[in-house]
Write a protein that holds these residues in place. Structure first.
Motif, PDB file in Angstrom:
ATOM      1  N   ILE A  10       0.848  -1.198   0.000  1.00  0.00           N
ATOM      2  CA  ILE A  10       0.000   0.000   0.000  1.00  0.00           C
ATOM      3  C   ILE A  10       0.882   1.247   0.000  1.00  0.00           C
ATOM      4  O   ILE A  10       0.630   2.193  -0.745  1.00  0.00           O
ATOM      5  N   TYR A  42      -4.882  -5.135   3.627  1.00  0.00           N
ATOM      6  CA  TYR A  42      -5.713  -4.036   3.135  1.00  0.00           C
ATOM      7  C   TYR A  42      -6.389  -4.445   1.831  1.00  0.00           C
ATOM      8  O   TYR A  42      -5.800  -5.127   1.002  1.00  0.00           O
ATOM      9  N   LEU A  47      -7.666   1.029   0.329  1.00  0.00           N
ATOM     10  CA  LEU A  47      -6.847   1.839  -0.572  1.00  0.00           C
ATOM     11  C   LEU A  47      -7.606   3.105  -0.978  1.00  0.00           C
ATOM     12  O   LEU A  47      -7.058   4.212  -0.929  1.00  0.00           O
TER      13      LEU A  47
END
Length: 156
Positions: A10, A42, A47
């Motif tokens: 990420i 995630y 995001l």
């Protein structure tokens, strides 16, 4: 199967630090799932949420405002209550941005005026001080263009 990303992935995708992501998590703005070993995972939703947080932060929103926008809806019992509260908060943010935009427009005008005065010194051979150039256009305009007080000789 939903795409899942580790924290470093990420960070790379968004060109930010792992610490930044952890900070927003500590502030309660992100809630990733964790593996049995504790690795954060995630999703695309995280995001997207993080992109929104970063966008607001980059544009001067306080952490308090971001947190309020992010969490206000979940404190409501009905869609109507949510609509009213979130709409009111967004209106507050719009009003603050409008005021800030006016302020920035005035600052832009002042910068342009200061640049215009500074450009009058092009080709000047005098030392840019009170003693070196007593009739300097910069000095002469310090009373009506506030920014020039920062630029002009501080020892005069």
């Amino acid at each position: 199967m939903m795409n899942e990303y580790k924290i470093g992935e990420i960070a790379d995708l968004l060109a930010i630090t792992v610490r930044t992501i952890r900070y927003y998590e500590e502030e309660g703005l992100l809630r990733p799932s964790r593996t049995a070993g504790g690795t954060r995972l995630y999703t695309e939703r995280h995001l997207s949420r993080l992109r929104s947080i970063l966008h607001l932060a980059k544009n001067g929103f306080s952490l308090e405002s971001i947190h309020l926008i992010a969490s206000l809806r979940e404190t409501c019992k009905t869609g109507d209550e949510s609509s009213n509260k979130v709409s009111a908060q967004l209106e507050t943010e719009i009003n603050e941005i409008t005021a800030k935009a006016r302020e920035l427009e005035r600052l832009k005008d002042e910068l342009a005026q200061a640049k215009w005065v500074i450009n009058k010194c092009r080709g000047c051979k005098n030392k840019p001080t009170s003693n070196g150039c007593p009739d300097c256009p910069v000095k002469l305009h310090t009373g009506n263009i506030e920014l020039l007080n920062l630029i002009w000789d501080q020892h005069s």
